[in-house]
Structures are given as structure tokens and as C-alpha cells.
Design an enzyme around this catalytic site. Structure first.
Site, mmCIF file in Angstrom:
data_model
loop_
_atom_site.group_PDB
_atom_site.id
_atom_site.type_symbol
_atom_site.label_atom_id
_atom_site.label_comp_id
_atom_site.label_asym_id
_atom_site.label_seq_id
_atom_site.Cartn_x
_atom_site.Cartn_y
_atom_site.Cartn_z
ATOM 1 N N ASP A 488 10.704 4.734 25.362
ATOM 2 C CA ASP A 488 10.135 6.118 25.865
ATOM 3 C C ASP A 488 9.613 5.679 27.526
ATOM 4 O O ASP A 488 9.440 4.754 27.862
ATOM 5 C CB ASP A 488 8.742 6.706 25.042
ATOM 6 C CG ASP A 488 8.534 7.792 25.732
ATOM 7 O OD1 ASP A 488 9.122 8.913 25.961
ATOM 8 O OD2 ASP A 488 7.150 8.061 25.727
ATOM 9 N N LYS A 489 9.639 6.832 28.211
ATOM 10 C CA LYS A 489 9.272 6.490 29.672
ATOM 11 C C LYS A 489 7.827 6.700 29.847
ATOM 12 O O LYS A 489 7.053 5.935 30.348
ATOM 13 C CB LYS A 489 10.253 7.445 30.510
ATOM 14 C CG LYS A 489 9.968 7.181 32.256
ATOM 15 C CD LYS A 489 10.770 7.924 33.132
ATOM 16 C CE LYS A 489 10.530 9.413 33.138
ATOM 17 N NZ LYS A 489 9.190 9.520 33.881
ATOM 18 N N GLY A 864 3.733 7.244 20.851
ATOM 19 C CA GLY A 864 3.501 8.104 19.558
ATOM 20 C C GLY A 864 3.616 9.750 19.749
ATOM 21 O O GLY A 864 3.082 10.135 18.821
ATOM 22 N N ALA A 865 3.754 9.995 20.906
ATOM 23 C CA ALA A 865 3.375 11.480 21.007
ATOM 24 C C ALA A 865 4.655 12.054 20.386
ATOM 25 O O ALA A 865 4.442 13.145 19.495
ATOM 26 C CB ALA A 865 3.351 11.798 22.500
#
Length: 1154
Positions: A488-489, A864-865
Site C-alpha cells: 500500500d502507499k 490495515g485500513a
């Protein structure tokens, strides 16, 4: 079987008496073993005891999963009586005609039987169902199959229908009727009793085999060895039971903490009820001070501020608004959408989430219609995935079973050899049976599972010391094979927070110069600053501003103050008091007070406040949010919009968007900035407060005036470039999967080294079918995105320069179109895809699955979002968030940066190599002992009880547990460990060592029989000296029934004991995956049941052992590692395109662009 998270193949069966009788006879004849076999194999059990029938008439169903594991499940079909087949029909106790609204005036607390008696005038209907994995499947005549009832969504209700028909709640009788189908609203994690767990654990095939072995050893009078194995098994079972029980208790406590609460529900009046009584269709009142949601429910009035960290991992409070209620004219049109829990999640309160506070109309409560209950809820599905996880699919474990089968085959040869030899020597039948079966227990090592687990346990401890916590230890081995990592960024590669770099306002259709901030007196009353101050979802929780980090930074940059109405203020008015924002007094110009002006009018003119009247929350699908606000003292309202620049510009009047908009935006995104666009619109005076509350956002978000850009900077984390460089050196491919803008993502990928400066980036822009035109893909170079690559380069990968390397980048929309319309291209695109931007959470999961389909071992690292699905699906998912969502991820790191990724891979490689070493050693240990016993059977001898005990306990267990202690190598190398046991290098290694051990044991066995002092041993034999003759003659009466004490036994025992140590050292490999075994200790053992041999023969044994060791080391290190590995077994060769090779066995064809 619709509406189910997995779709099994289903077959119907009914019990057959004659088959049951045959099975009963078989169970008696096999001493119960057939019963165990049927317990282990559900498919065999059903087919052996039942006959095939239609699914409609089935009494037993056999289900087979359609995933790659093809697991079998058995379930018993049950029958219940109910007044109707459908839980959604209305009941009325006064008449057999169902009422429209489903209300009855007679509440009842009777049981299901009493409930049936009350509705005696209804013809009772038999409902057939079965339960599997905490889910009930009901028979549906319409589809002629079983289906899952999830909740209100089954009806396919529109938003207007929820407001019109489901907002009044259910009667007591209707609620009881629905509860017959949906059951109690509870996510029940039952903690099994220790007795049940014990029975399940003991019936494991491994322990049954151990029980068989212990009985056999006891019959052969190996009592000490049998007792030692029993003690080990008891300790192993006790440890396993403690771990399993602890996990169940932890999960039960986590789920049960807030699962049962008292709630207010709408019946004829507002009533108090337990949350366990809720059913889909109930209307519950959300208390103003908040609650933990006991179900999934959709808001129909008021707004809520919710913490959804339990599900999403994102601790930022989310504002939930009531479900839109279309006007009568819009009912049934496209604006009146069918309610979907995913599409309308901004209006849905999910089970397990924490409602922090509510806002409501005076006299109208905050209400929500229950949509799903129990295991059908979002939380229930998460718990179910933990309770019933997919098995870990890894070649090592599949190969382990094949290897054990090979050992069983070897044991079969020994079994036949033993029987033949015993019959030739006229050995008693009892001895033949015991000794021939004994050779099977020798070949299949009883300590193998414990030995294999040791390396994983040690790796788990080392990971814990590195701040990485693991809830799925079996995945540690799989992490040793990872050859592609998705990142993820935001919050993973880059810092979590955004900093305001600057603003660029637009006036009269052209850009101003960039300004550092908007905190200026000259801008305080501009629409640009008003948009920054109002267009957000911030709220105050305990006097602290809380909300999305981007919103927070944007609002703080204005320096304005936010004030929310208290409950007391709200109750004094007939509507929700709006949230108010105002600038600090020092920014406002001092108004001049005229002598005739009233003091109150002066204060009114001096104040400058904006009230937020309506909020349309940010939607990832729409990529924007908007608000309706009103300036104090103004009659007309204003709409403010913020979102992705391309989207905002498309909603604005063309003349207000600067002509160089695309160039300016591209310039910022290329530099890695995150750009947000703002827009404004003056609303018509006819739009009153009440109309605004019910208006659709599409009517507001149109004909806007473009205000300008906010430029946010998202800095790379300091560790990111170094870690990505380490992964690149290790030939591990890296991919970015983000929800951010495409060009921003490409810029970050270049900055962090994911895309080298010299490489070309090609954007695949896929367009869906439109106006009769087929779907097509436009190819563009990222450094010149406005120009299409010419169509004559349809096969452009083949037309590239010889050494040119390229990467694909695509958006979530393009990914969706390619998945649907260009399935043949998808796998080829992901082989070279490096940047995937604007990806929705389910698309991230889909990408992981696509990468796995081309034989990549995929790791996923996210905060984890919105990465939960991808973290769960990847071979190795590591969450950088320690919130409850990390329950979904196999690994959780306390270090909030990607430095944990190489650490995990290093430990995974070390654990995997340890597993190979231990498995090879345990196989060799069995074969070495098998060779010794087979040779001794030739002279009707065997190893002694204490010899077996000494080998298995003192040598083997010590070696296994110390062999597993080697920690991981300090750096990642480009070579990966093999993924399975059935591979050239490992088979060569094992076979050469078996032949070496066989050769040296046979040589020693034959050589000792050629010695001049050799004679068949008796208690008076003495090959050492005559001094001890008298002592031995005293024991002359002692009879050695098993012929244990002899020269051959002593020789083979010495040689084999050293062979165990030799193969342990040879197999315990260090570099490049583990630290070398320098710290091995030398042990001196007291050897049992041996006879005295001459000093000369002792020297000969030492020479045999030394030569054996030299040959073993030479074969393993020189022949295998240096010659054969490099010439024959070399893998992971670089791919011709230079990004990263396609996985082994994947052929690459040219890409075609439409």
C-alpha cells in the site's frame, strides 16, 4: 447456492440399512479401525452408509468446496415446522390473510411450539435445512436448492421501500416468526470442553499410529521405550490442548465482550429488549451517548459518528448519514437504488463498531433498520473466517505426505523381507507378527510432527523479538518462498500524515501563483478558504478535533475554529443545529462602528460564521465529498465540493476551469504531490433547509465554479528506499497497490526506487463498451500521458528496444474493465504491472488472487485500513496496524514501516530450510535405523530397548531441537529455497546419504564377521581380555531371548549412532539462508546393551565413521551444492523483459491492444 461466501458442490443422500449393517460388520472385523477411517474421510463415510438421492429428498448432504483444496463436508438435513416458508411474509393471529405492515396487537413470549399453536389456523409447513460452519442453509422450492438467508437484502428492497415499509418496526409475533429462521442474534463462539478437544486430538491419525506402535512395543517387551513415547505424547497432547483452548477462550472473550446489550426497539411502542432478540426488519433506536452495535443496521433518521477500527483498522471516526429517501417522483427510477450493504456502507452501521455519538431531530430519534444478524453480519463473517480458516496450501506439506507414503513403501519391503526371513528360520508366529509390524513403526518416525513444529516455534519466537507477531505459524514457512510483495502507499511506503505544501487559487479562469498557505487576512472571506473550512467530515470528540488526517491538515491550515451544538441546544430547536466554523478574530478586519448603530447589530456585523447544513460524505466510488453551508445572515446557501481534480473539473463549468489545468495537475502529480481540487456553487433561493435535507447529491454537485488546487505533500518514510533496494537485490518483485492518483503513485514509485529512472512506464487505460463500441485499451507513456501509443504498435512489447525495460500502470477502473473484457490479457499485464492506482479494497484482493494464479508467492504489506481482504488472501500478509483488524492478517508488525518485510522473509527462509533439514534428517534417521534392524534381522537379532531409547531420546530429540536453533542469515540473497520436498536437489541429497549409510553399515556388518576373534556371542564370550571371564561366568544363567547382545549389534549401534550425527551436521545448512552451526556441542554418552570389542576394532569403527563423514560431506556440499545445483537445478533465471521473471512454467505471449 446464492448469497454465500463460498459455493460448494452439493449431493443428496439417504441412509441405507444394508450398507450400515455391512459397515458395522467391517468395524467389528477391523477392531474399530474402519470407524476411524470413516471419521477421517467424510466422503467415504457418506458413500459407505448411504445411497444417492435427489437433493430435495436428501436426509444427508455431502458438500465439496470448489476452491483449490476440494475439501469434503457432511451435514445432516433437519426439519422444522413453521407457519410459512418465507420469513418475510406477514402474520396476523386474527385472520389467515397476511397484513400489509405485519403488525399484530398481541405480543407473545411463547416458545416455537407455542408460537405454532397460536397460528394453528395456518397449515404448518415443513422447512428443511442443514447447518454448516455456523450458517443455516434452507431449502428453496423456487431454485430447487438450498440457500442462505442473510437478511433484509434477500428481498432486494429499494431505499424508498426501507423508509416506507420497514421504518415502523415489527410486531412481537412477526419478530418471533422471523427468529425461527434467523435464530438468536449472537456470534456464538463455543469453547469446547477439554474432553471434546482431547477426543478430537487423540483421534488424529498420528496419535492413532503412536498408540498402535506403543501396543506393539509393549508386546515385544520394549517397556521403557514405550513409556518414553507415551510420556512424550502426553506432553505433546497437553501442550496442544492448552494452546487450542487458549485460542478459543481469547476469541470467545473478544467476540462476547459487547455482543449482548440492552437495546430499544420499535414495536407498538418503544420497548426495551435484549440484542439477542433482534431480527432483520426490526427498528432499533441508537442511544445518544453511543453504543456497540450488536448487528448490521441501516440508518433511516439522524446521523452517527462511528469508530470502525474493529473492521477496517482505521481509527479515524466516520460520519454515517441516514439512507436517502427519494421523492415520490423518483421512486422506481435509477435514483431509487436497490439497497446494497457495500454500496450504501456510508449509511450502514456495522456489527461490532462503536457508535461514539449521535445527532438527531428534536422529537425524532436516531433509528436504524436491522439488516443482518448473527454470523451474517460483517463481524460474524470475520469471526467465521477465523473459526473455519482455509487450509494452508503449500507444496512442502503436500510433498511431506508423499514422502511419508514412500517411507511406508520402504517399510512394506522390510515387512515382506522380515516375514520371509523369519519363516525360513522357523521363528514362532507371534514373533513373526510382532517383528514384521515393528519394522513399520521404525520406518515412519513417531517424533516427526513434533520435530517439524520445532523450527516454526523457534522462528515465531525470533519474529516476536523483532516486533512481528504471528497468529498463523504455518505461514512462516510460506513466507520463505515470497517472490512478489504488494505495498500500500499511504502510511506504508510514505508517511501517514500529509503536510500542506501550498495552494493554487483560480480567478477568472486562470491560475494564480502558488501560495504557501491560506492563513491570510485577504483570503479570510474568500470561497476558497470557506471551502477548506467547511468541506470536511471533522467532528469534536471530548473537545478534540477528530477525523480524516487530510481533512484535519486542510482545516488546521485555515486557522479557523469549529463549534458543534450540544444536545441541550439541539433539543431547543425543531431541527439539527448545524456545525459552525468561523475564523479567528485576528484575521477579520475590524469593522467601523457608526454612532447610530446598535451594539447587537455591531456584534452581528463583526461576526463571520458559516453553518454546515448538509454533508454528503466522501465516497471512494465517486472520489469526492460536498457540503451545503450558509453564511450567517445570508438567505441563500452555498455548496462546496472537494475531491480528485479530474472528477471536480468534470463537474465544473468549462469556462471556470483553466486551460492549462491538465498540464499544471500533471506537473504536481509527477513530483509526487497529492492534489485536491475545490469548487463552489451558489444555490438557488428556492432551496430551503428542509429541501436540502432530502435532495440528491447529484443535484448539488453540478455546474460548479472551479476554485483551485490544494497541494499536499506525502513524504517517503526514511526506511522505504533501502528496503526496496534490498528486495530488488534479492530478486523479489515489488508492486504498489494504492487508492491514490495514478501519476502521484508513479512518481512515488520512481522516488522510492520501485521503478528505476531509465525504465519506461506504460499506462494501460481501458475503456468499457459504450454506444455500440467494443471495450478497448489505450496505451500511453506516463511521461507523455496525453499522447496515445500508435496503433501500429499493437504488439509493442516485441517492438521495444533490445535492452529497454518497461512497467505497466493502471487504475482501478481499467483493472475492472480488463478483468471483465480482456481476461486473456490480464495475467500478461500483471506480470509487468508495477503501479495499480485508485484501487478499491475488493480490487486489491482480486489483484492478489490474479498474481497467485500466475504462480507467484505473494506478500502484502498494508496499514490495515482498507487492505484487510488482500492481507488475508496473500500468502504472507503483514499489517502495520495493531488494531483489531490485524486479526485478519497472519502477521502484525509493531514497527510502523516496511523494514519488517525483509525480516519476515529472512525468518521465513530460515524456517523453511530448517523444515527441510529436519524432514530430511528424520527420514534418514528412520532409514538408518531401518538398515540397522534389517541387517540384524538377518542374524535374528535386533536393537535393545535401551538402545532404541538412547537413539530416539538422547540423540534424535537433542539433534532436532538444536538443529532448529540456527537463526536467519543477515541478508536476503537472490536465490530462493526450494518449495517442495519432491525436487531434484533434495531427492539427490536424501538418496546419496541413504546409499552412503547403507554402504558403510553393510561394510561394518560384514567386516566384523570376518575378524579372527569373531564368534557368535554368548555370555561367556570375551573378545577383549580374559580378566573379566569370572565376572561374566557368574551371569551365565542369564538368557538373552532376543539375541540383543552380539558383536554385530554393537558394531552397527556404534556406526549408526555416529551416522545420525553425521547426517545432522551435513543437513544442517547455514549460508545463504541460516547462520552456520558453529555452536554444536560434543556430547559423551553412556551406551547401553553393548558388548566389549577389541581396541583394534574400535579404531576400525572410528575410521569407518570418519570416512563415512567425509563421503557424506563431499556428496552434500561439493557434488550437490557446487556442481549439480549450478549446472542442473539452477532456477530463478532473469526474465527477458527485465522487470522480474515470470514464475516458472508460465509462458509469455505478445500483448495485443485493441
Amino acid at each position: 447456492m446464492p448469497r454465500c461466501d463460498w459455493k460448494p458442490e452439493l449431493s443428496g443422500y439417504r441412509p441405507c440399512r444394508w450398507k450400515l449393517a455391512l459397515v458395522g460388520v467391517g468395524v467389528l472385523c477391523t477392531g474399530g479401525f474402519l470407524l476411524l477411517l470413516l471419521y477421517w474421510m467424510p466422503e467415504w463415510c457418506v458413500k459407505a452408509t448411504c445411497i444417492r438421492t435427489t437433493v430435495r429428498d436428501a436426509q444427508v448432504v455431502l458438500l465439496r468446496s470448489t476452491d483449490e483444496f476440494k475439501r469434503w463436508f457432511r451435514a445432516k438435513v433437519r426439519v422444522m415446522l413453521a407457519p410459512g416458508r418465507n420469513p418475510y411474509i406477514s402474520l396476523d393471529s386474527q385472520t389467515t390473510t397476511p397484513m400489509a405492515n405485519g403488525h399484530t396487537p398481541h405480543p407473545s413470549n411463547t416458545s416455537a411450539d407455542g408460537f405454532m399453536r397460536k397460528y394453528a389456523e395456518y397449515q404448518p409447513v415443513q422447512i428443511r435445512y442443514f447447518t454448516l460452519h455456523s450458517t443455516k442453509y434452507y431449502w428453496n422450492d423456487a431454485i430447487q436448492n438450498f440457500e442462505v438467508l442473510t437478511g433484509l437484502e434477500d428481498l432486494g428492497v429499494r431505499c424508498s421501500t426501507i423508509h416506507l415499509e420497514h421504518s415502523a418496526g415489527l410486531s412481537q409475533n412477526q419478530q418471533e416468526y422471523r427468529r425461527l429462521f434467523f435464530g438468536v442474534n449472537e456470534i456464538a463462539v463455543k469453547v469446547p470442553s477439554l474432553f471434546k478437544l482431547l477426543i478430537k486430538e487423540v483421534l488424529n491419525p498420528f496419535y492413532i499410529f503412536q498408540l498402535f506402535s506403543v501396543i506393539l512395543w509393549s508386546a515385544d517387551e520394549y517397556y521403557y521405550y514405550a513409556m518414553a513415547i507415551v510420556l512424550m505424547s502426553v506432553i505433546s497432547i497437553a501442550t496442544s490442548l492448552y494452546t487450542i483452548k487458549k485460542q478459543y477462550v481469547m476469541l470467545h472473550d473478544m467476540v462476547a465482550a459487547h455482543s449482548i446489550v440492552r437495546v430499544s426497539v420499535c414495536r407498538a411502542n418503544i420497548e426495551e429488549a435484549m440484542s439477542t432478540d433482534l431480527v432483520p426488519g426490526d427498528v432499533m433506536v441508537i442511544p445518544s451517548n453511543g453504543t456497540i452495535m450488536p448487528c448490521d443496521a441501516v440508518l433511516i433518521s439522524g446521523t452517527c459518528i462511528v469508530n470502525e477500527s474493529m473492521l477496517t483498522g482505521e481509527s479515524v471516526p466516520v460520519t454515517k448519514t441516514n439512507l436517502p429517501n427519494p421523492s415520490p417522483a423518483e421512486k422506481g427510477t435509477e435514483d431509487d437504488q436497490v439497497y446494497n450493504i457495500d454500496e450504501h456502507k456510508r449509511h450502514t452501521l456495522f456489527c461490532g463498531t462503536n457508535v461514539i455519538q449521535t445527532r438527531f431531530y428534536s422529537g425524532e430519534l436516531v433509528k436504524a433498520v436491522v439488516v443482518r444478524t448473527g454470523f451474517s453480519t460483517a463481524k460474524g463473517q470475520l469471526v467465521r473466517s477465523i473459526l473455519y480458516p482455509k487450509p494452508t496450501d503449500f507444496k512442502l506439506y503436500r510433498d511431506a505426505y508423499l514422502f511419508l507414503l514412500c517411507l511406508v513403501g520402504v517399510a512394506g519391503i522390510g515387512f515382506v523381507y522380515s516375514i520371509a526371513l523369519s519363516i525360513m528360520n522357523q521363528v514362532p508366529a507371534k514373533t513373526i507378527i510382532i517383528e514384521s509390524l515393528d519394522i513399520i513403526t521404525i520406518t515412519v518416525p513417531p517424533a516427526l510432527p513434533a520435530a517439524m513444529t520445532a523450527g516454526i516455534v523457534y522462528a515465531q519466537r525470533r519474529l516476536k523479538r523483532l516486533g512481528i507477531f504471528c497468529i498463523s505459524p504455518q505461514r512462516i514457512n510460506i513466507c520463505g518462498q515470497l517472490n512478489l510483495i504488494c505495498f500500500d502507499k499511504t502510511g506504508t511506503l510514505t508517511e501517514d500524515g500529509l503536510d500542506l505544501w501550498g495552494v493554487q487559487r483560480v480567478e477568472n479562469g486562470s491560475f494564480h501563483h502558488t501560495e504557501e498557505n491560506a492563513y491570510k487576512e485577504s483570503l479570510v472571506k474568500s470561497h476558497f478558504v470557506a471551502c477548506m473550512a467547511t468541506c470536511h467530515s471533522l467532528t469534536k470528540i471530548e473537545s478534540q478535533l477528530s477525523g480524516d488526517p487530510l481533512d484535519l491538515k486542510m482545516f488546521e491550515a485555515t486557522g479557523w475554529i469549529l463549534e458543534e451544538a450540544t444536545e441541550e441546544e439541539t433539543s431547543l430547536h425543531n431541527r439539527i443545529m448545524p456545525t459552525v466554523v468561523r475564523p479567528p478574530k485576528q484575521l477579520l478586519p475590524e469593522p467601523v462602528m457608526s454612532p447610530e448603530q446598535d451594539m447587537e447589530l455591531y456584534e452581528l456585523s463583526a461576526s463571520y460564521e458559516i453553518g454546515i447544513v448538509r454533508q454528503f460524505p466522501f465516497s471512494s466510488a465517486l472520489q469526492r465529498m460536498s457540503v451545503v453551508a450558509r453564511l450567517l445572515g445570508e438567505k441563500r446557501m452555498d455548496a462546496y465540493l472537494k475531491g480528485a481534480p479530474e472528477v471536480v473539473a468534470s463537474l465544473c463549468k468549462k469556462e471556470t476551469v483553466p486551460q492549462d489545468f491538465a498540464e499544471v495537475l500533471e506537473d504536481y502529480t509527477k513530483q509526487g504531490f497529492r492534489v485536491i481540487a475545490l469548487a463552489h456553487r451558489r444555490l438557488e433561493s428556492k432551496l430551503t433547509w428542509h429541501k436540502v435535507q432530502n435532495i440528491n447529491r447529484d443535484h448539488i454537485e453540478t455546474n460548479m465554479e472551479f476554485l483551485g488546487l490544494i497541494i499536499m505533500q506525502n513524504k517517503l518514510k526514511a526506511e522505504t528506499p533501502g528496503v526496496l533496494e534490498d528486495l530488488k537485490r534479492a530478486n523479489i518483485r515489488t508492486v504498489m497497490v494504492t487508492g491514490d492518483n495514478m501519476l502521484t503513485a508513479i512518481s512515488v514509485a520512481r522516488d522510492c526506487g520501485m521503478i528505476p529512472p531509465q525504465d519506461r512506464v506504460i499506462i494501460a487505460d481501458a475503456l468499457p463498451p459504450k454506444d455500440g463500441q467494443a471495450a478497448r485499451i489505450n496505451w500511453r507513456y506516463a511521461d507523455n500521458p496525453s499522447n496515445l501509443i500508435p496503433k501500429n504498435l499493437a504488439h509493442f512489447p516485441e517492438e521495444r528496444k533490445p535492452m529497454e525495460q518497461y512497467h505497466f500502470a493502471m487504475s482501478g477502473k481499467s483493472f475492472a474493465v480488463i478483468t471483465e473484457h480482456f481476461q486473456d490479457l490480464l495475467q500478461k499485464l500483471v506480470l509487468h504491472g508495477t503501479v495499480f492506482a485508485r484501487m478499491a479494497p475488493d480490487q486489491k484482493t482480486q489483484l492478489v488472487e490474479t498474481l497467485q494464479s500466475v504462480d507467484y508467492f505473494v506478500g502484502m504489506c498494508g496499514d490495515g485500513a482498507n487492505d484487510c481482504g488482500a492481507l488475508k488472501r496473500a500468502h504472507g500478509g503483514i499489517s502495520l496496524s495493531e488494531l483489531e483488524a490485524s486479526v485478519a492478517s497472519p502477521f502484525t508488525s509493531r514497527t510502523p514501516n516496511i523494514s519488517c518485510v525483509p525480516n519476515l522473509i529472512r525468518e521465513g527462509r530460515a524456517a523453511l530450510i530448517t523444515s527441510f533439514c529436519v524432514f530430511k534428517f528424520m527420514a534418514l534417521y528412520s532409514i538408518i535405523q531401518y538398515i540397522s534392524v534389517t541387517l540384524l534381522y538377518y542374524i535374528l537379532s535386533n536393537l535393545g530397548d535401551f538402545q532404541f531409547l538412547f537413539i530416539d531420546i538422547a540423540i534424535i530429540l537433542l539433534i532436532v531441537f538444536t538443529m532448529s536453533l540456527n537463526s536467519a542469515w543477515n541478508e536476503l540473497v537472490s536465490r530462493r529455497p526450494p518449495s517442495g520436498l519432491i525436487s531434484g536437489p533434495l531427492l539427490f541429497s536424501v538418496m546419496t546419504q541413504i546409499l552412503i549409510c547403507l554402504a558403510f553399515q553393510t561394510f561394518a556388518f560384514l567386516l566384523v564377521r570376518q575378524k579372527s576373534w569373531y564368534e557368535p556371542w554368548t555370555p561367556v564370550s570375551d573378545a577383549c581380555s580374559t580378566s573379566s571371564h569370572t565376572n561374566l561366568s557368574e551371569n551365565f544363567t542369564e538368557i538373552d531371548e532376543h539375541n540383543i547382545k552380539n558383536y554385530e549389534n554393537t558394531t552397527l549401534f556404534y556406526v549408526s549412532s555416529f551416522q545420525y550425527l553425521i547426517v545432522a551436521i551435513v543437513f544442517s545448512k547455514g549460508k545463504p539462508f541460516r547462520q552456520p552451526s558453529y555452536k554444536n556441542c560434543y556430547w559423551k554418552f553412556h551406551l547401553f546393551q553393548i558388548v566389549c570389542v577389541p581396541f583394534e576394532w574400535r579404531l576400525t569403527i572410528v575410521i569407518i565413521v570418519v570416512v563415512n563423514a567425509a563421503v557424506s560431506v563431499l556428496a552434500e556440499t561439493f557434488v550437490l551444492d557446487i556442481v549439480l545445483w549450478k549446472l542442473v537445478f539452477s532456477r530463478d533465471k532473469q526474465g527477458s523483459y527485465g522487470v522480474l521473471p515470470a514464475p516458472p512454467g508460465y509462458s509469455e505471449q505478445p500483448l495485443h491492444a485493441s
